[in-house]
Design a protein around this motif. Structure first.
Motif, PDB file in Angstrom:
ATOM      1  N   VAL A 125       0.833  -1.206   0.000  1.00  0.00           N
ATOM      2  CA  VAL A 125       0.000   0.000   0.000  1.00  0.00           C
ATOM      3  C   VAL A 125       0.868   1.257   0.000  1.00  0.00           C
ATOM      4  CG1 VAL A 125      -1.634   1.345   1.377  1.00  0.00           C
ATOM      5  CG2 VAL A 125      -1.993  -1.103   1.053  1.00  0.00           C
ATOM      6  N   LEU A 126       1.893   1.291   0.852  1.00  0.00           N
ATOM      7  CA  LEU A 126       2.771   2.464   0.918  1.00  0.00           C
ATOM      8  C   LEU A 126       3.493   2.691  -0.402  1.00  0.00           C
ATOM      9  CD1 LEU A 126       4.337   2.158   4.498  1.00  0.00           C
ATOM     10  CD2 LEU A 126       2.622   3.795   3.703  1.00  0.00           C
ATOM     11  N   LEU A 127       3.963   1.598  -1.015  1.00  0.00           N
ATOM     12  CA  LEU A 127       4.682   1.719  -2.283  1.00  0.00           C
ATOM     13  C   LEU A 127       3.769   2.296  -3.368  1.00  0.00           C
ATOM     14  CD1 LEU A 127       7.372   1.010  -3.798  1.00  0.00           C
ATOM     15  CD2 LEU A 127       6.229  -1.075  -4.505  1.00  0.00           C
ATOM     16  N   ILE A 128       2.549   1.779  -3.464  1.00  0.00           N
ATOM     17  CA  ILE A 128       1.610   2.271  -4.474  1.00  0.00           C
ATOM     18  C   ILE A 128       1.297   3.749  -4.228  1.00  0.00           C
ATOM     19  CG2 ILE A 128      -0.766   2.080  -5.294  1.00  0.00           C
ATOM     20  CD1 ILE A 128      -0.525  -0.945  -4.897  1.00  0.00           C
ATOM     21  N   LEU A 129       1.076   4.117  -2.961  1.00  0.00           N
ATOM     22  CA  LEU A 129       0.786   5.511  -2.638  1.00  0.00           C
ATOM     23  C   LEU A 129       1.923   6.432  -3.064  1.00  0.00           C
ATOM     24  CD1 LEU A 129      -0.836   5.245   0.922  1.00  0.00           C
ATOM     25  CD2 LEU A 129      -1.911   6.135  -1.136  1.00  0.00           C
ATOM     26  N   VAL A 130       3.151   6.065  -2.702  1.00  0.00           N
ATOM     27  CA  VAL A 130       4.309   6.916  -3.003  1.00  0.00           C
ATOM     28  C   VAL A 130       4.515   7.048  -4.508  1.00  0.00           C
ATOM     29  CG1 VAL A 130       6.824   7.098  -2.820  1.00  0.00           C
ATOM     30  CG2 VAL A 130       5.470   6.487  -0.812  1.00  0.00           C
ATOM     31  N   LEU A 131       4.489   5.917  -5.223  1.00  0.00           N
ATOM     32  CA  LEU A 131       4.755   5.955  -6.664  1.00  0.00           C
ATOM     33  C   LEU A 131       3.675   6.729  -7.418  1.00  0.00           C
ATOM     34  CD1 LEU A 131       6.098   2.337  -7.331  1.00  0.00           C
ATOM     35  CD2 LEU A 131       7.383   4.469  -7.292  1.00  0.00           C
ATOM     36  N   LEU A 132       2.404   6.534  -7.044  1.00  0.00           N
ATOM     37  CA  LEU A 132       1.340   7.267  -7.725  1.00  0.00           C
ATOM     38  C   LEU A 132       1.381   8.757  -7.387  1.00  0.00           C
ATOM     39  CD1 LEU A 132      -1.693   4.816  -7.565  1.00  0.00           C
ATOM     40  CD2 LEU A 132      -0.241   5.351  -9.505  1.00  0.00           C
ATOM     41  N   LEU A 133       1.799   9.103  -6.166  1.00  0.00           N
ATOM     42  CA  LEU A 133       1.978  10.511  -5.822  1.00  0.00           C
ATOM     43  C   LEU A 133       3.070  11.148  -6.669  1.00  0.00           C
ATOM     44  CD1 LEU A 133       1.652  10.551  -1.916  1.00  0.00           C
ATOM     45  CD2 LEU A 133       0.265  11.859  -3.537  1.00  0.00           C
ATOM     46  N   VAL A 134       4.156  10.400  -6.892  1.00  0.00           N
ATOM     47  CA  VAL A 134       5.251  10.914  -7.715  1.00  0.00           C
ATOM     48  C   VAL A 134       4.805  11.073  -9.169  1.00  0.00           C
ATOM     49  CG1 VAL A 134       7.541  10.376  -8.651  1.00  0.00           C
ATOM     50  CG2 VAL A 134       7.068  10.021  -6.223  1.00  0.00           C
ATOM     51  N   ILE A 135       4.044  10.087  -9.681  1.00  0.00           N
ATOM     52  CA  ILE A 135       3.654  10.097 -11.097  1.00  0.00           C
ATOM     53  C   ILE A 135       2.591  11.157 -11.375  1.00  0.00           C
ATOM     54  CG2 ILE A 135       2.531   8.754 -12.925  1.00  0.00           C
ATOM     55  CD1 ILE A 135       3.823   6.249 -11.621  1.00  0.00           C
ATOM     56  N   PHE A 136       1.534  11.212 -10.532  1.00  0.00           N
ATOM     57  CA  PHE A 136       0.408  12.103 -10.814  1.00  0.00           C
ATOM     58  C   PHE A 136       0.362  13.346  -9.917  1.00  0.00           C
ATOM     59  CE2 PHE A 136      -1.167   8.072 -12.588  1.00  0.00           C
ATOM     60  CZ  PHE A 136      -1.623   8.503 -13.820  1.00  0.00           C
ATOM     61  N   ARG A 137       1.142  13.332  -8.829  1.00  0.00           N
ATOM     62  CA  ARG A 137       1.184  14.473  -7.894  1.00  0.00           C
ATOM     63  C   ARG A 137      -0.197  14.775  -7.322  1.00  0.00           C
ATOM     64  NH1 ARG A 137       4.688  18.425 -11.900  1.00  0.00           N
ATOM     65  NH2 ARG A 137       6.249  16.876 -12.460  1.00  0.00           N
ATOM     66  N   SER A 138      -0.973  13.723  -7.114  1.00  0.00           N
ATOM     67  CA  SER A 138      -2.326  13.893  -6.592  1.00  0.00           C
ATOM     68  C   SER A 138      -2.626  12.810  -5.561  1.00  0.00           C
ATOM     69  CB  SER A 138      -3.350  13.805  -7.730  1.00  0.00           C
ATOM     70  OG  SER A 138      -4.660  13.652  -7.208  1.00  0.00           O
ATOM     71  N   PRO A 139      -2.998  13.204  -4.335  1.00  0.00           N
ATOM     72  CA  PRO A 139      -3.371  12.198  -3.333  1.00  0.00           C
ATOM     73  C   PRO A 139      -4.654  11.464  -3.685  1.00  0.00           C
ATOM     74  CG  PRO A 139      -3.820  14.413  -2.521  1.00  0.00           C
ATOM     75  CD  PRO A 139      -3.068  14.575  -3.802  1.00  0.00           C
ATOM     76  N   VAL A 140      -5.512  12.103  -4.485  1.00  0.00           N
ATOM     77  CA  VAL A 140      -6.779  11.454  -4.852  1.00  0.00           C
ATOM     78  C   VAL A 140      -6.502  10.229  -5.722  1.00  0.00           C
ATOM     79  CG1 VAL A 140      -9.012  11.752  -5.976  1.00  0.00           C
ATOM     80  CG2 VAL A 140      -7.966  13.667  -4.753  1.00  0.00           C
ATOM     81  N   ILE A 141      -5.685  10.396  -6.764  1.00  0.00           N
ATOM     82  CA  ILE A 141      -5.345   9.259  -7.629  1.00  0.00           C
ATOM     83  C   ILE A 141      -4.540   8.223  -6.851  1.00  0.00           C
ATOM     84  CG2 ILE A 141      -3.991   8.536  -9.637  1.00  0.00           C
ATOM     85  CD1 ILE A 141      -4.795  10.993 -11.059  1.00  0.00           C
ATOM     86  N   ALA A 142      -3.672   8.695  -5.950  1.00  0.00           N
ATOM     87  CA  ALA A 142      -2.865   7.757  -5.158  1.00  0.00           C
ATOM     88  C   ALA A 142      -3.743   6.863  -4.292  1.00  0.00           C
ATOM     89  CB  ALA A 142      -1.868   8.530  -4.300  1.00  0.00           C
ATOM     90  N   LEU A 143      -4.829   7.426  -3.760  1.00  0.00           N
ATOM     91  CA  LEU A 143      -5.721   6.647  -2.888  1.00  0.00           C
ATOM     92  C   LEU A 143      -6.726   5.818  -3.674  1.00  0.00           C
ATOM     93  CD1 LEU A 143      -6.439   9.311  -0.120  1.00  0.00           C
ATOM     94  CD2 LEU A 143      -5.206   7.159   0.179  1.00  0.00           C
ATOM     95  N   LEU A 144      -6.961   6.176  -4.945  1.00  0.00           N
ATOM     96  CA  LEU A 144      -7.984   5.498  -5.740  1.00  0.00           C
ATOM     97  C   LEU A 144      -7.773   3.983  -5.806  1.00  0.00           C
ATOM     98  CD1 LEU A 144     -10.509   5.825  -7.527  1.00  0.00           C
ATOM     99  CD2 LEU A 144      -8.975   6.199  -9.470  1.00  0.00           C
ATOM    100  N   PRO A 145      -6.567   3.473  -6.176  1.00  0.00           N
ATOM    101  CA  PRO A 145      -6.389   2.016  -6.221  1.00  0.00           C
ATOM    102  C   PRO A 145      -6.527   1.356  -4.855  1.00  0.00           C
ATOM    103  CG  PRO A 145      -4.613   3.157  -7.376  1.00  0.00           C
ATOM    104  CD  PRO A 145      -5.359   4.182  -6.618  1.00  0.00           C
ATOM    105  N   ILE A 146      -6.082   2.056  -3.801  1.00  0.00           N
ATOM    106  CA  ILE A 146      -6.147   1.476  -2.456  1.00  0.00           C
ATOM    107  C   ILE A 146      -7.601   1.244  -2.063  1.00  0.00           C
ATOM    108  CG2 ILE A 146      -5.439   1.753  -0.061  1.00  0.00           C
ATOM    109  CD1 ILE A 146      -3.141   1.602  -2.111  1.00  0.00           C
TER     110      ILE A 146
END
Length: 712
Positions: A186-207
């Motif tokens: 979960v942490l890895l997906i959050l960090v990588l998606l934050l880096v790629i899209f710079r959005s916490p919303v997209i980062a949380l979407l898959p979780i």
């Protein structure tokens, strides 16, 4: 079809979300409990000798139980046991007998070892047959607590090992490992998606999405397992978690990249989502189809653990795909551009200088890229020749610091290594067996090379079946023990059987011998079937009979390179005896199936560029330029999620995590990014024969200067 699906979901987002909520509630409410087993004999068909021996033993000795656990005693200073120490061991065993520990039916001390460094006590427990029955595990916990109280303030130290203790430690290790893997994923997906899209919303979407559908996946797997009586291996939970989050995030990533691209092209949010589903639907459905087919090929396996793993993983991928094409578009269509909050970067396309440069270089010198990428795969693949399978699933599923593992090693100071799991040689006759027959047969068994001790036989009630407990000199799961049972012991047991009798060899080591034979069958059946089915998917998607051949060839090179890298790291650098015997099949399916995923994305984009009129080299350059970022991001996320399995703290999951994550990295960053487009550029228009899917009106734009049309 995908245009209609996208339009339907975007027009009715609340109904789509509501349907998913109803499905989740219904499945959770009706699904049975998903149980797993660590008993390797559960996974073998009945025609194998080890299973025939187990059935004969159960029939002839219905009330007999082998020691479920072994208490190992030694002095705290490591010196030889004194007569007083030996008497103290007897006293402790008697006190444990009188303690009234639930489901502990007897504790019997035996004399000290020949060198007097070790003394053991055999522990009988209530027999359990259901994998979900925790009575023996609970008894081991109580026994360990009581044991430490008894040896306190003495010169002795003691610990509990044996099958029940190993099962308990494996279960606890698996539970802790699952928590670690889950948090790390979960942490890895959050960090990588934050880096790629710079959005916490997209980062949380898959979780959020995958967390919800995981309940559906577990429920469906439990239903299928119960309906078809499938045996689930205890390690499947960690694999399922990683597959669901890894593959599910990849599919969401492909969709969001395409959605962002359509927004940049000027479409409104709802139209952009319909376009994204339309354009990416075929590619990810084909990719998921290849993965599902590869997993379902496991149903042809001889081993029950693989037959159950195949449908379980296929269900995970299918549900992830369905959610990616329906639930995610519904949620995003409600959020609109707020899904990118607070970043504004989605409005402008990045220059992509790195992939532009790589694409330009590949387009100019495809032969160099093909040779370099292929050379890396071949060199790593050469190490796979040294692959040595190991069959110790129980200790491999526990930490080296667990009590059962520590005291199994301490036991070797004075006892034969096979004392924890002796083999059973069962001699059967149509009438009662005589003492001369039994004595002469026992003598023949004691003379087998690799055998440490042979007990006096235990006779069935009618005297027609005799059970000889054979303690091997080597650990039951070791290469030496497997070689002893496969050759000398089985040969001697069969040859020395008196006229009118038959003999079978059972026990854990015999199960491993049969596992080896079953695996050889699977290598010859499962691998080719999966390859042929995936090639059919590729041929239908690409409408070509040429491209599937070299795409699969690249995947096989990736498989060999992954296996070779695992051998290099674990057998050579870490000096481990071997890799878990299940690794090649699991690795093959993940690397072949998921490697084909990335190949499909790259080759589909390459075909798209060719259809726009670019020559093969220009098309390859543009495909790498535009699809490279997507493949890199997806590969990084998926490889990272599988790498989290190495944090679980046991050998099996560490080897599995490394092999799969490294294989996915090779599939994304070597095969799909360089090897496949370079080969396609070299083969040219012939790659699309006979469908000629690259046929289109020519364009005059140069590859390096063309603006990106798409990210994926």
């Amino acid at each position: 079809m995908f245009a209609r699906l996208g339009s339907l979901v975007v027009r009715h987002p609340w109904r789509t979300i509501g349907a998913w909520v109803v499905i989740i509630v219904a499945v959770v409410a009706t699904a049975p409990t998903l149980t797993a087993t660590t008993d390797q004999s559960d996974f073998l068909p009945s025609h194998y000798e080890s299973i025939q021996a187990a059935k004969l033993q159960e029939k002839a000795f219905p009330n007999a139980t082998a020691p479920a656990a072994i208490v190992v005693f030694e002095r705290t200073d490591g010196a030889a046991l004194t007569p007083a120490d030996e008497a103290a061991v007897g006293t402790v065993a008697q006190q444990l007998n009188q303690a009234g520990l639930k489901d502990v039916t007897g504790v019997q001390a035996v004399p000290a070892s020949g060198n007097r460094l070790i003394q053991i006590a055999a522990v009988q427990m209530t027999k359990v047959t259901n994998p979900s029955d925790t009575r023996q595990s609970d008894a081991v916990k109580a026994l360990r607590q009581a044991l430490q109280d008894k040896v306190h303030n003495t010169d002795l130290k003691a610990g509990v090992t044996g099958s029940a203790a190993q099962t308990l430690d494996a279960t606890e290790s698996s539970t802790k490992g699952l928590v670690i893997v889950g948090v790390a994923t979960v942490l890895l997906i959050l960090v990588l998606l934050l880096v790629i899209f710079r959005s916490p919303v997209i980062a949380l979407l898959p979780i959020v999405v995958i967390g919800g559908i995981s309940m559906v996946v577990n429920g469906l797997i439990a239903m299928v397992s119960k309906a078809f009586d499938l045996k689930i291996d205890s390690s499947i939970s960690s694999i399922l978690l990683v597959v669901l989050y890894g593959v599910g995030t990849d599919y969401i990533l492909f969709l969001m990249f395409r959605y962002r691209e359509r927004l940049r092209a000027g479409e409104d949010p709802k139209t952009a989502m319909v376009s994204a589903v339309t354009r990416v639907g075929e590619a990810i459905t084909s990719a998921a189809g290849a993965v599902i087919i590869a997993f379902m090929a496991l149903t042809l396996s001889t081993l029950g653990m693989f037959r159950s793993m195949g449908p379980a993983l296929a269900i995970s991928v299918a549900v992830a795909l369905l959610a990616g094409l329906t639930l995610v578009p519904a949620i995003v269509s409600l959020l609109g551009t707020k899904v990118f909050w607070p970043s504004k970067a989605w409005r402008t396309a990045p220059k992509g200088a790195v992939f532009t440069g790589l694409g330009r270089g590949l387009g100019r010198r495809p032969a160099v890229f093909a040779l370099a990428a292929g050379g890396v795969l071949v060199v790593l693949g050469l190490f796979s020749i040294g692959f040595n399978p190991t069959f110790d699933l129980t200790s491999g599923s526990t930490s080296d610091a667990s009590e059962s593992t520590v005291y199994s090693k301490e036991l070797l100071k004075g006892m034969p290594a096979g004392v924890t799991q002796p083999s059973d040689v069962l001699l059967q006759s149509s009438s009662a067996l005589g003492k001369p027959q039994l004595d002469s047969y026992r003598t023949a068994l004691t003379q087998v090379d690799g055998v440490g001790e042979v007990s006096q036989p235990t006779l069935s009630q009618d005297g027609s079946v005799a059970d000889f407990k054979v303690t091997l000199k080597s650990a039951p799961e070791s290469d030496q023990a497997i070689a002893t049972v496969r050759g000398p012991l089985r040969d001697a047991a069969h040859a020395a059987a008196p006229a009118g009798t038959t003999a079978v060899v059972g026990g854990l080591t015999s199960v491993f011998v049969d596992f080896q034979d079953a695996m050889n069958h699977d290598y010859a059946v499962v691998f080719p079937v999966a390859a042929v089915l995936i090639m059919i998917v590729l041929a239908l998607l690409l409408r070509s009979l040429v491209a599937p051949w070299y795409l699969m060839a690249s995947v096989f090179l990736g498989f060999a390179a992954t296996l070779g890298s695992s051998v290099l790291v674990f057998q050579h650098l870490r000096s481990e005896s071997g890799l878990i015997f299940t690794l090649p099949v699991i690795m093959y399916l993940f690397v072949v199936a998921l490697g084909t995923d990335y190949n499909i994305l790259m080759i589909a984009r390459l075909r798209e560029e060719a259809r726009e009129g670019h020559d093969p080299r220009q098309a390859a350059a543009l495909a790498l330029r535009h699809t490279g970022p997507t493949v890199a991001a997806a590969g990084l996320i998926l490889a990272g999620t599988f790498a989290s399995m190495m944090l679980a703290g046991n050998t099996s999951l560490s080897q599995m995590g490394f092999a799969i994550s490294f294989g996915i990295a090779i599939a994304a960053f070597v095969m799909a990014m360089f090897f496949t487009p370079a080969l396609t550029a070299l083969i040219g228009h012939r790659a699309w024969w006979p469908g000629h899917g690259d046929a289109a009106h020519p364009k005059t734009e140069e590859a390096p200067d063309r603006e990106p049309a798409s990210i994926s």
